[in-house]
Design an enzyme around this catalytic site. Structure first.
Site, PDB file in Angstrom:
ATOM      1  N   HIS A 205       0.803  -1.232   0.000  1.00 48.82           N
ATOM      2  CA  HIS A 205       0.000   0.000   0.000  1.00 48.82           C
ATOM      3  C   HIS A 205       0.834   1.279   0.000  1.00 48.82           C
ATOM      4  CE1 HIS A 205       0.822  -0.311   4.326  1.00 48.82           C
ATOM      5  NE2 HIS A 205       0.544   0.976   4.409  1.00 48.82           N
TER       6      HIS A 205
HETATM    7  C1  UD1 Z   1      -2.479   5.425   5.640  1.00 51.81           C
HETATM    8  C2  UD1 Z   1      -1.197   6.030   6.199  1.00 51.81           C
HETATM    9  C3  UD1 Z   1      -0.075   5.022   6.110  1.00 51.81           C
HETATM   10  C4  UD1 Z   1      -0.458   3.720   6.775  1.00 51.81           C
HETATM   11  C5  UD1 Z   1      -1.782   3.217   6.224  1.00 51.81           C
HETATM   12  C6  UD1 Z   1      -2.228   2.011   7.005  1.00 51.81           C
HETATM   13  C7  UD1 Z   1      -0.946   8.467   5.918  1.00 51.81           C
HETATM   14  C8  UD1 Z   1      -0.261   9.523   5.144  1.00 51.81           C
HETATM   15  N1  UD1 Z   1      -0.804   7.217   5.428  1.00 51.81           N
HETATM   16  O1  UD1 Z   1      -2.256   5.151   4.282  1.00 51.81           O
HETATM   17  O2  UD1 Z   1       1.082   5.543   6.739  1.00 51.81           O
HETATM   18  O3  UD1 Z   1       0.563   2.783   6.535  1.00 51.81           O
HETATM   19  O4  UD1 Z   1      -2.785   4.240   6.361  1.00 51.81           O
HETATM   20  O5  UD1 Z   1      -3.087   1.201   6.292  1.00 51.81           O
HETATM   21  O6  UD1 Z   1      -1.591   8.748   6.894  1.00 51.81           O
HETATM   22  N2  UD1 Z   1      -9.662   4.192   1.431  1.00 51.81           N
HETATM   23  C9  UD1 Z   1     -10.851   3.519   1.390  1.00 51.81           C
HETATM   24  N3  UD1 Z   1     -11.416   3.149   2.563  1.00 51.81           N
HETATM   25  C10 UD1 Z   1     -10.861   3.405   3.782  1.00 51.81           C
HETATM   26  C11 UD1 Z   1      -9.664   4.106   3.807  1.00 51.81           C
HETATM   27  C12 UD1 Z   1      -9.062   4.492   2.636  1.00 51.81           C
HETATM   28  O7  UD1 Z   1     -11.393   3.255   0.323  1.00 51.81           O
HETATM   29  O8  UD1 Z   1     -11.441   3.023   4.815  1.00 51.81           O
HETATM   30  C13 UD1 Z   1      -9.008   4.560   0.164  1.00 51.81           C
HETATM   31  C14 UD1 Z   1      -9.373   5.962  -0.325  1.00 51.81           C
HETATM   32  O9  UD1 Z   1      -9.472   5.915  -1.703  1.00 51.81           O
HETATM   33  C15 UD1 Z   1      -8.153   6.770   0.095  1.00 51.81           C
HETATM   34  C16 UD1 Z   1      -7.011   5.755  -0.035  1.00 51.81           C
HETATM   35  O10 UD1 Z   1      -7.584   4.514   0.332  1.00 51.81           O
HETATM   36  O11 UD1 Z   1      -7.952   7.897  -0.715  1.00 51.81           O
HETATM   37  C17 UD1 Z   1      -5.825   6.052   0.869  1.00 51.81           C
HETATM   38  O12 UD1 Z   1      -6.235   6.200   2.238  1.00 51.81           O
HETATM   39  P1  UD1 Z   1      -5.383   7.133   3.239  1.00 51.81           P
HETATM   40  O13 UD1 Z   1      -5.906   7.004   4.597  1.00 51.81           O
HETATM   41  O14 UD1 Z   1      -5.239   8.492   2.661  1.00 51.81           O
HETATM   42  O15 UD1 Z   1      -3.934   6.506   3.155  1.00 51.81           O
HETATM   43  P2  UD1 Z   1      -3.468   4.996   3.286  1.00 51.81           P
HETATM   44  O16 UD1 Z   1      -2.861   4.570   1.989  1.00 51.81           O
HETATM   45  O17 UD1 Z   1      -4.567   4.183   3.860  1.00 51.81           O
HETATM   46  N1  UDP Z   2      -3.302  -6.205   8.858  1.00 53.72           N
HETATM   47  C1  UDP Z   2      -4.548  -6.816   9.011  1.00 53.72           C
HETATM   48  N2  UDP Z   2      -5.216  -7.203   7.886  1.00 53.72           N
HETATM   49  C2  UDP Z   2      -4.710  -7.044   6.630  1.00 53.72           C
HETATM   50  C3  UDP Z   2      -3.434  -6.427   6.495  1.00 53.72           C
HETATM   51  C4  UDP Z   2      -2.779  -6.006   7.636  1.00 53.72           C
HETATM   52  O1  UDP Z   2      -5.021  -7.011  10.130  1.00 53.72           O
HETATM   53  O2  UDP Z   2      -5.371  -7.426   5.661  1.00 53.72           O
HETATM   54  C5  UDP Z   2      -2.606  -5.735  10.077  1.00 53.72           C
HETATM   55  C6  UDP Z   2      -1.198  -6.235  10.263  1.00 53.72           C
HETATM   56  O3  UDP Z   2      -1.155  -7.452  10.945  1.00 53.72           O
HETATM   57  C7  UDP Z   2      -0.564  -5.118  11.070  1.00 53.72           C
HETATM   58  C8  UDP Z   2      -1.273  -3.881  10.568  1.00 53.72           C
HETATM   59  O4  UDP Z   2      -2.461  -4.336   9.937  1.00 53.72           O
HETATM   60  O5  UDP Z   2      -0.875  -5.291  12.438  1.00 53.72           O
HETATM   61  C9  UDP Z   2      -0.402  -3.134   9.608  1.00 53.72           C
HETATM   62  O6  UDP Z   2      -1.129  -2.123   9.027  1.00 53.72           O
HETATM   63  P1  UDP Z   2      -0.718  -1.493   7.620  1.00 53.72           P
HETATM   64  O7  UDP Z   2       0.173  -2.415   6.879  1.00 53.72           O
HETATM   65  O8  UDP Z   2      -1.987  -1.064   6.989  1.00 53.72           O
HETATM   66  O9  UDP Z   2       0.026  -0.154   8.057  1.00 53.72           O
HETATM   67  P2  UDP Z   2       1.557   0.187   8.406  1.00 53.72           P
HETATM   68  O10 UDP Z   2       1.982  -0.712   9.507  1.00 53.72           O
HETATM   69  O11 UDP Z   2       2.349   0.041   7.163  1.00 53.72           O
HETATM   70  O12 UDP Z   2       1.483   1.613   8.814  1.00 53.72           O
END
Ligand code: UD1
Ligand code: UDP
Length: 364
Positions: A205
């Site tokens: 991601h």
């Molecule tokens: C965010 C964090 C990242 C973290 C990740 C965990 C920031 C800058 N990034 O990234 O550090 O590793 O969360 O998973 O804060 N979306 C949905 N449904 C949701 C949430 C998001 O459809 O419930 C989609 C939307 O299109 C959105 C995109 O995902 O624009 C990105 O979501 P966003 O929260 O901006 O960043 P993440 O990539 O999730």
């Molecule tokens: N995780 C989960 N389901 C998934 C993918 C990840 O429960 O389908 C959990 C994973 O075990 C870890 C956390 O989500 O505890 C990590 O989140 P993510 O990779 O979204 O964010 P990051 O750690 O990179 O910020």
């Protein structure tokens, strides 16, 4: 004493759960849980509250998705009201997401003390939105709770006073420790028709891997080679799903016969999936830590990591998105290479207690 904890994303929920359980043991602390609404899909939010038995948030700011800057600004604006209304003694933020920085910034501007849990991690790559969030949050925080030695060094190098830095351990590993047994009851392997130790797991991601069409195409082409040798289970993050569709690449991955696509999984199912896998391919931060403790090999599709202890002591190897490196690393693991991980200091399931004890001592 009144504490507001602010969370917004999947990894935040996993980190805050043990802290809330610890705070509950102290009736003298009034705790308010704020969900910013950065993540909102059931699979990215509610499932974690259920699996980890986190109480329903007292407030949901429902900010939703937007550009990096606008989302941060929206969280700042919306969290001001609640901080002014509740007048807490301390705002607790975890990790490195936009919700973390925005809440810390709001609190400090309202003259409220801030505790940052998971302080000091640095990838030294300012192109990552998380790196800016980490640096800025650390520099406005009053309590900096760290998870590994590298973080203590980074904070000292940036001139942060030692009196603010507390090496407390890793909340994500608190959650892992307290849910490992429960995860054994998950039915995810039979549901996805998987055999123990006979598949790998993939998560992706990071914007550097999935926001650019060419990068995403390259990753898919690498996976296409790996899936010829091992089944790959891929619970897909919504950012990645959105981009695959926008770039017309979704079918390219869906048509690979040995890649099993799923929705993002709940915590217990995902823990079970990782624990029983041959190896994990990922660009996640938290998963590098969890695989280290589980002793499951982790191939990280990034150039750098803000969690170097997972490479030094753990099971993690950094391979960038270099086809030769990724293929070599996975081939090696498919042949059964066995290496032992050393659990990093304080990744022992007791971080929440250390953190709460320090906060209470300081406020008394
Ligand atoms: C965010 C964090 C990242 C973290 C990740 C965990 C920031 C800058 N990034 O990234 O550090 O590793 O969360 O998973 O804060 N979306 C949905 N449904 C949701 C949430 C998001 O459809 O419930 C989609 C939307 O299109 C959105 C995109 O995902 O624009 C990105 O979501 P966003 O929260 O901006 O960043 P993440 O990539 O999730
Ligand atoms: N995780 C989960 N389901 C998934 C993918 C990840 O429960 O389908 C959990 C994973 O075990 C870890 C956390 O989500 O505890 C990590 O989140 P993510 O990779 O979204 O964010 P990051 O750690 O990179 O910020």
């Amino acid at each position: 004493m009144k504490i507001i904890s602010v969370v917004g994303t999947r990894p935040n929920f996993i980190k805050i759960a043990p802290l809330i359980n610890e705070v509950k043991k102290h009736p003298e602390i009034k705790h308010v849980l704020v969900h910013t609404g950065q993540h909102y899909d059931r699979e990215m939010s509610k499932l974690f509250f259920d699996d980890l038995e986190i109480p329903k948030p007292d407030v949901n700011l429902r900010v939703g998705s937007a550009s990096d800057v606008t989302q941060t600004a929206n969280i700042v604006r919306e969290s001001e009201n609640i901080i002014l209304k509740e007048k807490p003694d301390l705002v607790v933020v975890v990790g490195d997401v936009n919700s973390t920085l925005a809440a810390a910034l709001t609190a400090v501007k309202c003259n409220i003390q801030v505790a940052h849990v998971e302080a000091g991690l640095r990838s030294f790559d300012r192109a990552m939105p998380e790196e800016l969030n980490r640096i800025l949050t650390d520099h406005v925080s009053d309590f900096l709770f760290t998870t590994e030695e590298s973080a203590n060094r980074n904070l000292a190098n940036e001139g942060i006073s030692k009196s603010k830095i507390f090496f407390a351990g890793n909340l994500m590993i608190d959650s892992l420790s307290s849910h490992r047994e429960k995860a054994k009851k998950s039915k995810i392997l039979s549901k996805l028709k998987l055999e123990q130790n006979n598949y790998s797991v993939l998560t992706l991601h990071r914007p550097s891997n999935v926001d650019d069409k060419e990068s995403l195409k390259r990753v898919i082409s690498i996976l296409s080679g790996i899936q010829q040798k091992t089944k790959i289970v891929f619970p897909m993050h919504p950012r990645t799903m959105k981009n695959l569709r926008n770039f017309n690449l979704f079918d390219k991955i869906k048509n690979q016969k040995n890649i099993v696509l799923t929705e993002p999984l709940g915590y217990l199912d995902f823990l079970s999936l990782m624990s029983n896998s041959r190896f994990v391919l990922t660009d996640s931060g938290g998963i590098q830590e969890e695989t280290t403790v589980l002793g499951i090999p982790c191939i990280t599709l990034r150039n750098n990591t803000e969690r170097p202890v997972t490479v030094e002591h753990g099971t993690n190897v950094l391979v960038s998105t270099d086809k030769a490196k990724i293929t070599e690393a996975s081939n090696k693991l498919l042949k059964g290479t066995n290496f032992k991980a050393k659990i990093p200091r304080f990744w022992d399931g007791k971080a929440a207690k250390r953190i709460v004890d320090i906060i209470i001592k300081d406020f008394n």
